[in-house]
Write a protein that holds these residues in place. Structure first.
Motif, PDB file in Angstrom:
ATOM      1  N   SER A  25       0.844  -1.196   0.000  1.00 21.46           N
ATOM      2  CA  SER A  25       0.000   0.000   0.000  1.00 21.46           C
ATOM      3  C   SER A  25       0.877   1.242   0.000  1.00 21.46           C
ATOM      4  O   SER A  25       1.849   1.331   0.757  1.00 21.46           O
ATOM      5  CB  SER A  25      -0.901   0.016   1.240  1.00 21.46           C
ATOM      6  N   TRP A  26       0.517   2.181  -0.840  1.00 21.86           N
ATOM      7  CA  TRP A  26       1.287   3.409  -1.009  1.00 21.86           C
ATOM      8  C   TRP A  26       0.336   4.595  -0.866  1.00 21.86           C
ATOM      9  O   TRP A  26      -0.627   4.701  -1.611  1.00 21.86           O
ATOM     10  CB  TRP A  26       1.945   3.443  -2.389  1.00 21.86           C
ATOM     11  N   GLY A  85      -4.292   6.846  -3.144  1.00 27.70           N
ATOM     12  CA  GLY A  85      -3.094   6.024  -3.009  1.00 27.70           C
ATOM     13  C   GLY A  85      -3.150   4.826  -3.943  1.00 27.70           C
ATOM     14  O   GLY A  85      -4.067   4.695  -4.759  1.00 27.70           O
ATOM     15  N   ARG A 175      11.366   3.124  -7.331  1.00 33.21           N
ATOM     16  CA  ARG A 175      11.309   3.025  -5.876  1.00 33.21           C
ATOM     17  C   ARG A 175      12.646   3.450  -5.283  1.00 33.21           C
ATOM     18  O   ARG A 175      13.695   2.882  -5.619  1.00 33.21           O
ATOM     19  CB  ARG A 175      10.974   1.601  -5.430  1.00 33.21           C
ATOM     20  N   ASP A 178      11.373   4.141   0.821  1.00 35.54           N
ATOM     21  CA  ASP A 178       9.931   4.061   1.033  1.00 35.54           C
ATOM     22  C   ASP A 178       9.165   5.026   0.137  1.00 35.54           C
ATOM     23  O   ASP A 178       7.979   5.277   0.369  1.00 35.54           O
ATOM     24  CB  ASP A 178       9.601   4.355   2.503  1.00 35.54           C
ATOM     25  N   LEU A 180       7.884   5.890  -3.673  1.00 39.38           N
ATOM     26  CA  LEU A 180       7.660   5.379  -5.033  1.00 39.38           C
ATOM     27  C   LEU A 180       7.259   6.563  -5.907  1.00 39.38           C
ATOM     28  O   LEU A 180       6.264   7.242  -5.618  1.00 39.38           O
ATOM     29  CB  LEU A 180       6.538   4.336  -5.026  1.00 39.38           C
ATOM     30  N   PHE A 202       4.613   8.569  -3.954  1.00 42.64           N
ATOM     31  CA  PHE A 202       3.798   7.878  -2.969  1.00 42.64           C
ATOM     32  C   PHE A 202       4.723   7.367  -1.860  1.00 42.64           C
ATOM     33  O   PHE A 202       5.889   7.080  -2.097  1.00 42.64           O
ATOM     34  CB  PHE A 202       3.066   6.692  -3.608  1.00 42.64           C
ATOM     35  N   GLN A 203       4.141   7.246  -0.666  1.00 40.90           N
ATOM     36  CA  GLN A 203       4.902   6.797   0.496  1.00 40.90           C
ATOM     37  C   GLN A 203       4.419   5.407   0.897  1.00 40.90           C
ATOM     38  O   GLN A 203       3.208   5.179   1.019  1.00 40.90           O
ATOM     39  CB  GLN A 203       4.678   7.784   1.645  1.00 40.90           C
ATOM     40  N   LEU A 204       5.354   4.488   1.120  1.00 38.67           N
ATOM     41  CA  LEU A 204       4.976   3.153   1.573  1.00 38.67           C
ATOM     42  C   LEU A 204       4.218   3.256   2.890  1.00 38.67           C
ATOM     43  O   LEU A 204       4.607   4.013   3.786  1.00 38.67           O
ATOM     44  CB  LEU A 204       6.225   2.292   1.757  1.00 38.67           C
ATOM     45  N   SER A 205       3.133   2.496   2.994  1.00 42.24           N
ATOM     46  CA  SER A 205       2.254   2.643   4.152  1.00 42.24           C
ATOM     47  C   SER A 205       1.929   1.296   4.770  1.00 42.24           C
ATOM     48  O   SER A 205       1.701   0.311   4.054  1.00 42.24           O
ATOM     49  CB  SER A 205       0.958   3.342   3.708  1.00 42.24           C
TER      50      SER A 205
END
Lengths: 275, 228
Positions: A25-26, A85, A175, A178, A180, A202-205
């Motif tokens: 999830s991003w 996201g 990537r 963290d 993307l 996007f940020q890894l979540s």
């Protein structure tokens, strides 16, 4: 022996080519304006062709009252423009272990995107066009590169900048830790004067992003009369809204390609005093 | 036999822990002239946004107070007209950039707008940061297989946007440089920039900007900084 030494030298000195994990999830880093201000005529940053500009300026948002236009929605490239996201998952070959496809989950107004990684060709140009189109992917080092065709005609921007069913999109997924970043290059031989290049990060979540969104369902909203709502040439009443609200020149608001380059600033009037 | 010799020569520095220079080991060629392709944030980059127009920067209340007091005339009078050309914002400018190797371990990035120069040091440990500047001190390293990572600090406080959206001198900027082909011809440079400044930002401010490669410097147009 020679071969072993050469291999060792190359192995020691050159970077190893490995793919990266993209699934998960991003959450979006929505710190850039990619979808415009929401004013009816804000095509800033889009290199529209003359045909694209004429069509965009003819668009009336009242067309959304028409059942056939309510789910006109967004081609794949909304993935980078939209505020949502990403939820990415993969399908793996149970025998060989390789990734057959990645899927990027959908959203309310964006269909899920399947990226085929198994080398299959794109279909015939006469094949069915859908909202999500047909996408293949390959690895370029650590970067996933995708190519999408067969999209239905839709929007480049929600206020009426059009995309045709001949549009194609190349996306590159970078990537870095963290973060993307998705680089998107949209080609449309009808409505764009040159490729439109966008990107978003996007940020890894750890918090799951939804894999699906509610589907678009058409509904009768009352008659809009015998013709589709539209504006005739030179009759769009909103063409100067960006100028009035933000001081943006008309040429930029209507997406003339030359306005996307720094030298266009020389044509701008002197900066107004701070307000 | 020649292949064997070349292989041995190539392996020797690695085997003895010696790194080739950053220039020699560059996995990608970033040099050349690059022009910003302003497809995003047009009204924040091509014109000076009006006072109070800060969206969608995740500003803290303290930052908003500072921005609300933005006075470009005062900045000019104080010699601070380059506040919006610092490393926290420079790659978001509507500008051209010229990237060259200053030496074997230093990339030089010049902008025509604001006539700024950034030095990206690959041998950062051996260099003293010195006093704070608009461009701060940048450490660079190649990221396998084909990216450049740059971290910058030691900055003078500046603006993320020309209309006074602030970052502090304690801000840290992390950037990634990637290159991709453009279908039909040409190259695009993608710069992802992350500005971390808890004093002024509720979360790291993240932008990614695109630049097209140009054949030469014929459109290079140096202009001094302006505060307005």
């Amino acid at each position: 022996m020679h071969r072993k030494i050469i291999f060792a030298a190359v192995f020691l000195c050159l970077p190893a080519f490995a793919q990266v994990e993209l699934t998960g999830s991003w959450t979006p880093r929505n710190h850039e304006f990619l979808t415009g201000d929401g004013l009816p005529v804000d095509f800033t940053g889009i290199p529209l062709s003359e045909e694209g500009r004429i069509r965009a300026l003819s668009y009336s948002e009242s067309q959304l009252e028409m059942v056939e236009h309510q789910c006109q929605g967004w081609p794949v490239f909304y993935l980078v423009q939209g505020p949502f996201g990403l939820r990415i998952w993969s399908e793996t070959d149970p025998l060989k272990g390789n990734v057959i496809s990645y899927t990027i989950g959908g959203w309310e107004d964006r269909a899920p995107l399947t990226i085929w990684m198994d080398g299959r060709p794109h279909p015939s140009e006469y094949a069915l066009h859908t909202r999500s189109g047909f996408t293949t992917g390959t690895w370029d080092g650590n970067t996933l590169v995708t190519y999408t065709t067969h999209m239905k005609a839709g929007f480049l921007r929600k206020t009426g900048a059009p995309s045709s069913d001949e549009a194609a999109t190349t996306m590159r997924f970078y990537r870095h830790g963290d973060i993307l970043t998705v680089l998107e290059i949209i080609e449309d031989p009808i409505y764009l004067a040159e490729p439109w290049i966008l990107s978003r990060s996007f940020q890894l979540s750890a918090t799951p992003q939804p894999p699906i969104g509610p589907p678009c369902v058409s509904a009768y909203e009352g008659s809009v009369g015998p013709t589709a709502p539209h504006y005739l040439p030179e009759k769009n009443p909103f063409v100067d809204e960006m100028t009035k609200k933000y001081g943006v020149p008309r040429d930029a608001a209507i997406g003339k390609p030359e306005t996307l380059y720094p030298e266009y600033r020389k044509k701008l009037p002197p900066a107004a005093p701070a307000q | 036999m020649r292949a064997l010799l070349i292989a041995i020569l190539a392996a020797v520095p690695c085997a003895f822990g010696q790194s080739p220079t950053a220039k020699a080991s560059a996995p990608v060629d970033l040099t050349g002239y690059w022009v910003a392709f302003v497809t995003e944030d047009w009204r924040f980059r091509m014109i000076t946004p009006r006072k109070g127009d800060y969206q969608p920067v995740p500003m803290t209340p303290e930052a908003r107070k500072i921005a609300d007091a933005w006075d470009p005339a005062a900045d000019e009078a104080a010699g601070n007209q380059c506040k919006s050309y610092g490393a926290g914002a420079i790659m978001r400018l509507a500008a051209r950039f010229h990237i060259t190797w200053q030496d074997d371990n230093t990339l030089r990035v010049e902008s025509d707008a604001g006539m700024q120069t950034r030095l990206l040091h690959f041998n950062a440990a051996a260099t003293s940061p010195g006093e704070r500047t608009w461009q701060g001190y940048s450490s660079a390293q190649w990221e396998k297989p084909s990216s450049l990572k740059v971290t910058t600090n030691n900055l003078r406080a500046g603006y993320l946007r020309k209309n006074g959206v602030p970052y502090s001198e304690n801000a840290a900027v992390t950037e990634y440089f990637d290159i991709a082909p453009i279908p039909g011809g040409g190259q695009v440079l993608l710069v992802t920039a992350i500005v971390d400044d808890p004093q002024n930002l509720r979360q790291p401010f993240t932008t990614s900007s695109q630049f097209k490669k140009e054949a030469d410097g014929s459109k290079w147009d140096p202009q001094p900084c302006t505060a307005k």
